[in-house]
Design an enzyme around this catalytic site. Structure first.
Site, PDB file in Angstrom:
ATOM      1  N   ASN A  13       0.890  -1.108  -0.045  1.00 25.84           N
ATOM      2  CA  ASN A  13      -0.066   0.112   0.031  1.00 25.84           C
ATOM      3  C   ASN A  13       0.990   1.254  -0.068  1.00 25.84           C
ATOM      4  O   ASN A  13       1.612   1.515   1.131  1.00 25.84           O
ATOM      5  CB  ASN A  13      -0.891  -0.083   1.241  1.00 25.84           C
ATOM      6  CG  ASN A  13      -1.695   1.331   1.425  1.00 25.84           C
ATOM      7  OD1 ASN A  13      -1.626   2.325   0.464  1.00 25.84           O
ATOM      8  ND2 ASN A  13      -2.393   1.390   2.452  1.00 25.84           N
ATOM      9  N   TRP A  14       1.074   1.912  -1.179  1.00 25.37           N
ATOM     10  CA  TRP A  14       1.944   3.042  -1.363  1.00 25.37           C
ATOM     11  C   TRP A  14       1.493   4.184  -0.473  1.00 25.37           C
ATOM     12  O   TRP A  14       2.204   5.142  -0.572  1.00 25.37           O
ATOM     13  CB  TRP A  14       2.215   3.169  -2.809  1.00 25.37           C
ATOM     14  CG  TRP A  14       2.912   2.316  -3.653  1.00 25.37           C
ATOM     15  CD1 TRP A  14       3.229   1.257  -3.153  1.00 25.37           C
ATOM     16  CD2 TRP A  14       3.400   2.537  -4.911  1.00 25.37           C
ATOM     17  NE1 TRP A  14       3.863   0.433  -4.261  1.00 25.37           N
ATOM     18  CE2 TRP A  14       4.030   1.502  -5.462  1.00 25.37           C
ATOM     19  CE3 TRP A  14       3.156   3.467  -5.903  1.00 25.37           C
ATOM     20  CZ2 TRP A  14       4.429   1.075  -6.627  1.00 25.37           C
ATOM     21  CZ3 TRP A  14       3.694   3.478  -7.117  1.00 25.37           C
ATOM     22  CH2 TRP A  14       4.415   2.111  -7.518  1.00 25.37           C
ATOM     23  N   LYS A  15       0.172   4.148  -0.064  1.00 25.09           N
ATOM     24  CA  LYS A  15      -0.427   5.361   0.217  1.00 25.09           C
ATOM     25  C   LYS A  15      -0.192   6.432  -0.548  1.00 25.09           C
ATOM     26  O   LYS A  15      -0.186   6.374  -1.853  1.00 25.09           O
ATOM     27  CB  LYS A  15      -0.130   5.487   1.784  1.00 25.09           C
ATOM     28  CG  LYS A  15      -0.034   4.345   2.463  1.00 25.09           C
ATOM     29  CD  LYS A  15       0.219   4.491   4.217  1.00 25.09           C
ATOM     30  CE  LYS A  15      -0.140   3.119   5.064  1.00 25.09           C
ATOM     31  NZ  LYS A  15       0.063   3.249   6.193  1.00 25.09           N
ATOM     32  N   HIS A  98      -9.256   1.089   4.689  1.00 24.12           N
ATOM     33  CA  HIS A  98      -8.214   1.554   5.726  1.00 24.12           C
ATOM     34  C   HIS A  98      -8.323   2.314   6.527  1.00 24.12           C
ATOM     35  O   HIS A  98      -9.223   3.223   6.703  1.00 24.12           O
ATOM     36  CB  HIS A  98      -7.168   2.124   4.361  1.00 24.12           C
ATOM     37  CG  HIS A  98      -5.715   2.070   5.261  1.00 24.12           C
ATOM     38  ND1 HIS A  98      -5.201   2.974   5.969  1.00 24.12           N
ATOM     39  CD2 HIS A  98      -4.716   1.027   4.902  1.00 24.12           C
ATOM     40  CE1 HIS A  98      -3.909   2.523   6.458  1.00 24.12           C
ATOM     41  NE2 HIS A  98      -3.650   1.314   5.981  1.00 24.12           N
ATOM     42  N   GLU A 100      -6.756   4.758   7.716  1.00 22.06           N
ATOM     43  CA  GLU A 100      -6.395   6.162   7.625  1.00 22.06           C
ATOM     44  C   GLU A 100      -7.788   6.811   7.015  1.00 22.06           C
ATOM     45  O   GLU A 100      -7.934   7.825   7.069  1.00 22.06           O
ATOM     46  CB  GLU A 100      -5.145   6.221   6.445  1.00 22.06           C
ATOM     47  CG  GLU A 100      -3.921   6.195   7.330  1.00 22.06           C
ATOM     48  CD  GLU A 100      -2.595   5.451   6.635  1.00 22.06           C
ATOM     49  OE1 GLU A 100      -2.750   5.472   5.513  1.00 22.06           O
ATOM     50  OE2 GLU A 100      -1.876   4.870   7.345  1.00 22.06           O
ATOM     51  N   GLU A 170      -5.550  -4.881  10.355  1.00 24.73           N
ATOM     52  CA  GLU A 170      -4.399  -3.946  10.603  1.00 24.73           C
ATOM     53  C   GLU A 170      -4.763  -3.303  11.945  1.00 24.73           C
ATOM     54  O   GLU A 170      -5.473  -2.311  11.894  1.00 24.73           O
ATOM     55  CB  GLU A 170      -4.498  -3.082   9.442  1.00 24.73           C
ATOM     56  CG  GLU A 170      -3.795  -3.636   8.073  1.00 24.73           C
ATOM     57  CD  GLU A 170      -3.405  -2.379   7.204  1.00 24.73           C
ATOM     58  OE1 GLU A 170      -2.341  -2.853   6.642  1.00 24.73           O
ATOM     59  OE2 GLU A 170      -3.880  -1.244   7.193  1.00 24.73           O
ATOM     60  N   GLY A 176       2.537   2.372  10.842  1.00 22.29           N
ATOM     61  CA  GLY A 176       3.358   3.394  10.724  1.00 22.29           C
ATOM     62  C   GLY A 176       4.220   3.693  11.783  1.00 22.29           C
ATOM     63  O   GLY A 176       4.660   4.938  11.872  1.00 22.29           O
ATOM     64  N   SER A 216       3.337  -2.184  10.490  1.00 23.12           N
ATOM     65  CA  SER A 216       4.934  -2.287  10.576  1.00 23.12           C
ATOM     66  C   SER A 216       5.445  -3.673  10.096  1.00 23.12           C
ATOM     67  O   SER A 216       6.532  -4.113  10.592  1.00 23.12           O
ATOM     68  CB  SER A 216       5.307  -2.035  11.906  1.00 23.12           C
ATOM     69  OG  SER A 216       4.866  -0.581  12.195  1.00 23.12           O
ATOM     70  N   GLY A 237       3.047  -1.114   4.162  1.00 19.30           N
ATOM     71  CA  GLY A 237       3.094   0.320   4.048  1.00 19.30           C
ATOM     72  C   GLY A 237       4.251   0.702   3.768  1.00 19.30           C
ATOM     73  O   GLY A 237       4.986   0.479   2.418  1.00 19.30           O
ATOM     74  N   GLY A 238       4.916   1.345   4.629  1.00 14.95           N
ATOM     75  CA  GLY A 238       6.443   1.893   4.371  1.00 14.95           C
ATOM     76  C   GLY A 238       7.452   1.022   3.692  1.00 14.95           C
ATOM     77  O   GLY A 238       8.282   1.419   2.952  1.00 14.95           O
TER      78      GLY A 238
HETATM   79  P1  13P Z   1       3.160   0.305   7.713  1.00 17.04           P
HETATM   80  O1  13P Z   1       3.659  -0.902   7.198  1.00 17.04           O
HETATM   81  O2  13P Z   1       3.922   1.556   7.133  1.00 17.04           O
HETATM   82  O3  13P Z   1       2.994   0.227   8.962  1.00 17.04           O
HETATM   83  O4  13P Z   1       1.601   0.687   7.153  1.00 17.04           O
HETATM   84  C1  13P Z   1       0.824  -0.673   7.081  1.00 17.04           C
HETATM   85  C2  13P Z   1      -0.413  -0.198   6.352  1.00 17.04           C
HETATM   86  O5  13P Z   1      -1.263   0.644   6.765  1.00 17.04           O
HETATM   87  C3  13P Z   1      -0.806  -1.040   5.093  1.00 17.04           C
HETATM   88  O6  13P Z   1      -2.067  -0.729   4.502  1.00 17.04           O
END
Ligand code: 13P
Length: 254
Positions: A13-15, A98, A100, A170, A176, A216, A237-238
């Site tokens: 997930n590149w966000k 998600h 967020e 999640e 994050g 994470s 994510g990251g």
């Molecule tokens: P991180 O891997 O950066 O914690 O993000 C997870 C995430 O929200 C994937 O959708």
């Protein structure tokens, strides 16, 4: 059931990261990772990167996903994107619900449900996100929260559609933050989600559903998390923004 009979999916997930030009180049690094993988590999990119990502992924096994959609097919919804629009581009997956989006864009279990139904109707595969806040975990209501989110999201979803849905657990406190759930915590809650599927549908449906962990997950902890019975992949994510790290996570699914 043998966990290996379920589909394992590692999705990035590149966000809100990478420009269309950057996506064009970066997907070229991800495509060989997908081609050499034992599992399905997906990159969920910003809307404006979809076309370039699809062009770069063409001919490889890498699948491309979006990060959201609107539940209506078309109309006066300024700034929104429908499932049919994504499908027409050649998109296969879409992240829905998600945390967020729930946190910053007022998504509710009800709108998440509308989006899941709309994605399935258009032939897209939803990656449905559920997970508790830190305060909810501390209050001891993780199971209630995750059960409720899953149940509402699946209202009106037929058993035959479950094979096209991935559920991602999640925990919001792990996203994050560098604070990963322990592999036992991840396994426990993914197991709770599987129990909900069994209650709503049946045991076969539950055993066949792909349930990811996200929060994470990185090159160092992926192997341990993915070794757990109920964890069938990751939503990253990251660590999905660096091809070397993402490649190690995909390898960890072998
Ligand atoms: P991180 O891997 O950066 O914690 O993000 C997870 C995430 O929200 C994937 O959708």
């Amino acid at each position: 059931m043998n966990k290996n009979l379920r589909k394992t999916v590692i999705a990035g997930n590149w966000k809100m990261n990478k420009t269309p030009s950057e996506a064009l180049e970066f997907v070229k690094e991800l495509a060989p990772i997908a081609d050499n993988a034992d599992c399905d590999v997906v990159a969920c990119v910003p809307y404006v990167c979809l076309q370039n990502a699809l062009a770069s992924a063409a001919g490889s096994k890498l699948k491309i996903g979006a990060q959201n959609l609107h539940w209506e097919a078309k109309g006066a919804y300024t700034g929104e994107i429908s499932a049919d629009m994504l499908k027409d581009l050649g998109v296969e997956y879409v992240i829905i619900g998600h945390s967020e989006r729930r946190q910053y864009f007022a998504e509710t279990d009800v709108t998440v449900n509308k989006k899941v139904v709309s994605a399935l109707a258009a032939g897209l595969k939803p990656i449905l996100c559920v997970g508790e806040l830190l305060a909810e975990r501390e209050q001891g209501i993780t199971a209630e929260i995750v059960r409720m989110q899953t149940k509402v999201a699946l209202i009106g979803v037929e058993k035959e559609s479950l094979k096209d849905i991935i559920i991602a657990y999640e925990p919001v406190w792990a996203i994050g933050t560098g604070k990963t759930a322990t592999s036992d915590q991840a396994d426990e809650v993914c197991g709770i989600i599987r129990d909900v599927i069994a209650e709503l549908y049946d045991k076969d449906a539950a055993e066949g559903t792909t349930i990811q962990y996200g929060g994470s997950m990185n090159a160092g902890n992926a192997k341990e998390l993915l070794s757990k019975y109920h964890v069938d992949g990751g939503l990253i994510g990251g660590a999905s923004l660096k091809s070397a790290d993402f490649g190690i996570i995909v390898d960890a699914a072998k």
